[in-house]
Design an enzyme around this catalytic site. Sequence first.
Site, short mmCIF file in Angstrom:
data_model
loop_
_atom_site.label_atom_id
_atom_site.label_comp_id
_atom_site.label_asym_id
_atom_site.label_seq_id
_atom_site.Cartn_x
_atom_site.Cartn_y
_atom_site.Cartn_z
N ARG A 47 0.79 -1.24 -0.03
CA ARG A 47 0.10 -0.04 0.00
C ARG A 47 0.78 1.25 0.16
O ARG A 47 0.41 2.44 -0.84
CB ARG A 47 -1.03 -0.03 1.24
CG ARG A 47 -1.92 1.08 1.10
CD ARG A 47 -3.34 0.93 2.03
NE ARG A 47 -4.33 1.70 1.63
CZ ARG A 47 -4.67 2.82 2.32
NH1 ARG A 47 -4.14 2.76 3.60
NH2 ARG A 47 -5.81 3.30 1.98
N HIS A 51 0.45 4.24 -2.73
CA HIS A 51 0.17 5.71 -2.23
C HIS A 51 1.34 6.52 -2.81
O HIS A 51 0.97 7.85 -2.93
CB HIS A 51 -0.28 5.63 -0.98
CG HIS A 51 -1.48 5.20 -0.66
ND1 HIS A 51 -2.53 5.74 0.38
CD2 HIS A 51 -2.78 4.48 -1.33
CE1 HIS A 51 -3.58 5.20 0.27
NE2 HIS A 51 -3.67 4.45 -0.72
N HIS A 174 -6.23 -6.04 -3.19
CA HIS A 174 -6.94 -6.34 -2.06
C HIS A 174 -7.21 -7.51 -1.48
O HIS A 174 -7.73 -7.73 -0.60
CB HIS A 174 -8.42 -5.51 -2.28
CG HIS A 174 -8.41 -4.01 -2.17
ND1 HIS A 174 -9.24 -3.09 -2.54
CD2 HIS A 174 -7.47 -3.21 -1.67
CE1 HIS A 174 -9.01 -1.77 -2.07
NE2 HIS A 174 -7.60 -1.91 -1.68
N TRP A 190 -10.30 -8.76 3.21
CA TRP A 190 -11.16 -8.81 2.13
C TRP A 190 -11.39 -10.35 1.80
O TRP A 190 -12.30 -11.00 1.28
CB TRP A 190 -10.56 -8.48 0.74
CG TRP A 190 -10.68 -6.95 0.65
CD1 TRP A 190 -11.55 -6.14 -0.04
CD2 TRP A 190 -9.89 -5.83 1.10
NE1 TRP A 190 -11.53 -4.99 -0.04
CE2 TRP A 190 -10.36 -4.71 0.98
CE3 TRP A 190 -8.79 -5.78 1.90
CZ2 TRP A 190 -9.83 -3.32 1.15
CZ3 TRP A 190 -8.03 -4.46 2.30
CH2 TRP A 190 -8.62 -3.39 1.89
ZN1 ZEM Z 1 -6.46 -0.34 -1.34
N1 ZEM Z 1 -7.44 0.26 0.31
N2 ZEM Z 1 -7.79 0.97 -2.51
N3 ZEM Z 1 -5.41 -0.61 -2.94
N4 ZEM Z 1 -5.21 -1.32 -0.22
C1 ZEM Z 1 -7.07 -0.24 1.60
C2 ZEM Z 1 -6.28 -1.25 1.96
C3 ZEM Z 1 -5.21 -1.73 1.05
C4 ZEM Z 1 -8.72 1.68 -1.85
C5 ZEM Z 1 -9.00 2.23 -0.50
O1 ZEM Z 1 -9.62 3.27 -0.17
C6 ZEM Z 1 -8.32 1.15 0.62
C7 ZEM Z 1 -5.64 -0.19 -4.54
C8 ZEM Z 1 -6.65 0.63 -4.69
C9 ZEM Z 1 -7.70 0.97 -3.63
C10 ZEM Z 1 -4.04 -2.07 -0.60
C11 ZEM Z 1 -3.69 -1.99 -1.99
C12 ZEM Z 1 -3.96 -1.21 -3.14
C13 ZEM Z 1 -7.96 0.41 2.62
C14 ZEM Z 1 -7.94 0.10 4.07
C15 ZEM Z 1 -8.72 1.28 1.93
C16 ZEM Z 1 -9.84 1.96 2.11
C17 ZEM Z 1 -7.02 0.95 4.81
C18 ZEM Z 1 -6.70 0.92 6.21
O2 ZEM Z 1 -7.95 1.04 6.91
O3 ZEM Z 1 -5.76 0.35 6.72
C19 ZEM Z 1 -9.35 2.08 -3.07
C20 ZEM Z 1 -10.68 3.07 -2.81
C21 ZEM Z 1 -8.86 1.81 -4.29
C22 ZEM Z 1 -8.92 2.06 -5.56
C23 ZEM Z 1 -10.52 2.23 -6.01
C24 ZEM Z 1 -4.67 -0.46 -5.14
C25 ZEM Z 1 -4.65 0.12 -6.65
C26 ZEM Z 1 -3.70 -1.11 -4.45
C27 ZEM Z 1 -2.25 -1.80 -5.02
C28 ZEM Z 1 -1.98 -2.08 -6.06
C29 ZEM Z 1 -3.37 -2.77 0.17
C30 ZEM Z 1 -2.47 -3.63 0.17
C31 ZEM Z 1 -4.41 -2.70 1.40
C32 ZEM Z 1 -4.08 -3.42 2.87
C33 ZEM Z 1 -3.27 -2.50 3.68
C34 ZEM Z 1 -2.97 -3.07 5.15
O4 ZEM Z 1 -2.60 -2.36 5.85
O5 ZEM Z 1 -3.28 -4.22 5.18
#
Ligand code: ZEM
Length: 290
Positions: A47, A51, A174, A190
């Site tokens: 993540r 970001h 995810h 997820w």
């Molecule tokens: Zn995420 N993501 N993401 N994402 N994401 C979360 C967690 C993780 C969105 C999003 O709002 C959120 C992509 C696309 C999008 C990862 C990777 C990738 C979380 C939870 C949210 C709310 C955060 C938390 O509370 O810790 C949205 C709206 C997306 C697109 C529409 C893409 C593209 C990613 C990578 C290629 C990963 C690995 C996580 C888990 C993080 C963790 O701490 O476990």
Amino acid sequence: GGDASVKATGPFVPTKEDYQKVYNEIARLLVEKDEYDDGSYGPVLVRLAWHASGTYDKETGTGGSNGATMRFAPESDHGANAGLKHARDFLEPVKEKFPWITYSDLWTLAGSCAIQELGGPVIPWRPGRADRDLAACTPDGRLPDASKDQRHIRDIFYRMGFDDREIVALCGAHALGRAHTDRSGFDGPWDFSPTVFTNEFYKLLLDEKWEKRKWNGPQQFTDKTTKTLMMLPTDLALVKDKEFKQHVDRYAKDSDVFFKEFSDVYVKLLELGVPFTSKAEDRFVFKSSA
Ligand code: ZEM
């Protein structure tokens, strides 16, 4: 002549082997620090790299992984980046051990390493990012908002230069990690194996019935069968939208196709806006530890 003396006294130029050492150190720490979350910092590293990169704007050429401006407020304080300090702090001892690597190369290399170490596809990677100061911080609002719909998803990802197929492939990340109430406000993983990279995210999107969770938090969805998993509104948009759903179907059916297309698009993400002097065919393929 002059060339030899430049070579002897010039700056340290790291080779592929040096970057493999950085990879190995991150992989070692992923195993050693297994008390975090579901047992791995891998997901939060994936993540961080996303970001750091996903702020890119193709029209202005601003944002992207070049710069590592999330080290600084205001970018570190943007709501979307809540919790990513855990990932940045995890990498700090790696930076101390290999001070020659830039933060922007380190964060993206860590993304590549985490995907591979969690059982995902190879993510070829190349160096070339320079750290920039806080003047290069991007404005808030460039990363997606999970409470929104497909129109918002397209606005955000088209701005980076991705198409519908690439958007769906990227969101398969995810399969990893979870949401935290003290970060995004959302809650839960997820799938049942949040530290293993799989195509489960797509399978669950299609096979489960997702109902609104009854709680005080932001609107999210829970699986009818076990009520332990979650989907964000933006995740469900990937099956509501016909163009997106075609690709969800393809990736649910064929893990190899997902791995291949995810690798290509994650490589592209990590390279957005980076002024490389090397060629794409010179990317390094790191050896995984297992
Ligand atoms: Zn995420 N993501 N993401 N994402 N994401 C979360 C967690 C993780 C969105 C999003 O709002 C959120 C992509 C696309 C999008 C990862 C990777 C990738 C979380 C939870 C949210 C709310 C955060 C938390 O509370 O810790 C949205 C709206 C997306 C697109 C529409 C893409 C593209 C990613 C990578 C290629 C990963 C690995 C996580 C888990 C993080 C963790 O701490 O476990």
